[in-house]
Enzyme design. Structure first.
Site, PDB file in Angstrom:
ATOM      1  N   TYR A  18       5.269 -11.845  48.911  1.00  0.00           N
ATOM      2  CA  TYR A  18       5.780 -13.139  48.459  1.00  0.00           C
ATOM      3  C   TYR A  18       7.243 -12.998  48.022  1.00  0.00           C
ATOM      4  O   TYR A  18       8.093 -13.797  48.405  1.00  0.00           O
ATOM      5  CB  TYR A  18       4.924 -13.684  47.320  1.00  0.00           C
ATOM      6  CG  TYR A  18       5.328 -15.065  46.884  1.00  0.00           C
ATOM      7  CD1 TYR A  18       4.837 -16.199  47.527  1.00  0.00           C
ATOM      8  CD2 TYR A  18       6.231 -15.249  45.845  1.00  0.00           C
ATOM      9  CE1 TYR A  18       5.223 -17.471  47.143  1.00  0.00           C
ATOM     10  CE2 TYR A  18       6.626 -16.511  45.451  1.00  0.00           C
ATOM     11  CZ  TYR A  18       6.117 -17.609  46.095  1.00  0.00           C
ATOM     12  OH  TYR A  18       6.510 -18.872  45.720  1.00  0.00           O
ATOM     13  N   HIS A  22      10.785 -14.591  49.885  1.00  0.00           N
ATOM     14  CA  HIS A  22      11.761 -15.426  49.193  1.00  0.00           C
ATOM     15  C   HIS A  22      13.153 -14.792  49.128  1.00  0.00           C
ATOM     16  O   HIS A  22      14.110 -15.465  48.773  1.00  0.00           O
ATOM     17  CB  HIS A  22      11.240 -15.824  47.810  1.00  0.00           C
ATOM     18  CG  HIS A  22      10.247 -16.932  47.924  1.00  0.00           C
ATOM     19  ND1 HIS A  22       8.935 -16.702  48.241  1.00  0.00           N
ATOM     20  CD2 HIS A  22      10.409 -18.267  47.839  1.00  0.00           C
ATOM     21  CE1 HIS A  22       8.313 -17.864  48.331  1.00  0.00           C
ATOM     22  NE2 HIS A  22       9.182 -18.833  48.086  1.00  0.00           N
ATOM     23  N   TYR A  41      17.265 -25.288  41.923  1.00  0.00           N
ATOM     24  CA  TYR A  41      15.866 -24.913  42.151  1.00  0.00           C
ATOM     25  C   TYR A  41      15.707 -23.411  41.997  1.00  0.00           C
ATOM     26  O   TYR A  41      16.424 -22.631  42.634  1.00  0.00           O
ATOM     27  CB  TYR A  41      15.444 -25.361  43.551  1.00  0.00           C
ATOM     28  CG  TYR A  41      14.008 -25.115  43.924  1.00  0.00           C
ATOM     29  CD1 TYR A  41      12.987 -25.129  42.985  1.00  0.00           C
ATOM     30  CD2 TYR A  41      13.656 -24.890  45.246  1.00  0.00           C
ATOM     31  CE1 TYR A  41      11.670 -24.923  43.347  1.00  0.00           C
ATOM     32  CE2 TYR A  41      12.346 -24.686  45.624  1.00  0.00           C
ATOM     33  CZ  TYR A  41      11.353 -24.706  44.671  1.00  0.00           C
ATOM     34  OH  TYR A  41      10.048 -24.491  45.035  1.00  0.00           O
ATOM     35  N   TRP A  76       7.044 -23.916  56.887  1.00  0.00           N
ATOM     36  CA  TRP A  76       7.110 -23.029  55.716  1.00  0.00           C
ATOM     37  C   TRP A  76       5.799 -23.086  54.926  1.00  0.00           C
ATOM     38  O   TRP A  76       5.242 -22.059  54.556  1.00  0.00           O
ATOM     39  CB  TRP A  76       8.293 -23.426  54.822  1.00  0.00           C
ATOM     40  CG  TRP A  76       8.432 -22.561  53.612  1.00  0.00           C
ATOM     41  CD1 TRP A  76       7.938 -22.822  52.361  1.00  0.00           C
ATOM     42  CD2 TRP A  76       9.070 -21.289  53.520  1.00  0.00           C
ATOM     43  NE1 TRP A  76       8.246 -21.793  51.501  1.00  0.00           N
ATOM     44  CE2 TRP A  76       8.950 -20.845  52.194  1.00  0.00           C
ATOM     45  CE3 TRP A  76       9.756 -20.507  54.443  1.00  0.00           C
ATOM     46  CZ2 TRP A  76       9.473 -19.634  51.762  1.00  0.00           C
ATOM     47  CZ3 TRP A  76      10.279 -19.299  54.003  1.00  0.00           C
ATOM     48  CH2 TRP A  76      10.138 -18.869  52.680  1.00  0.00           C
TER      49      TRP A  76
END
Length: 104
Positions: A18, A22, A41, A76
């Protein structure tokens, strides 16, 4: 500008991958987020898989809808769904927390 914070749970056995995904968010996904009104964000990940998301936007529902309408977001979300304990699309599982204090 509205500040939005949400929690999700990443599967503990998938944390490394993960994090890796990213580090390489697709440029077209980054562009779509910006165009949809997602500002400032950030995602924060704890070692047990607790994921804290934060963003600023004029209208969170509109920003979510704008992303939901993009093809890149659909791709995504399909690729990332396997990382979450709930097993579904993270963008549909985001429930904003109530802001109870802000120091400006």
């Amino acid at each position: 500008m509205r500040r939005v914070c949400f929690l999700l749970q990443v599967r503990p056995d998938r944390l490394a991958e993960y994090r890796d995904r990213h580090e390489r968010v697709w440029p077209e996904m980054r562009a779509a987020l910006r165009e949809a009104g997602w500002r400032n964000y950030s995602l924060f990940l704890r070692d047990d898989g607790l994921l804290v998301g934060y963003l600023e936007t004029e209208d969170f529902a509109a920003a979510q809808a704008a992303m939901a309408a993009t093809e890149v977001n659909a791709r995504w979300q399909a690729e990332m769904a396997e990382f979450f304990v709930h097993g579904g699309r993270a963008d549909e599982a985001m429930v904003p927390l109530d802001e109870v204090f802000h120091l400006d």
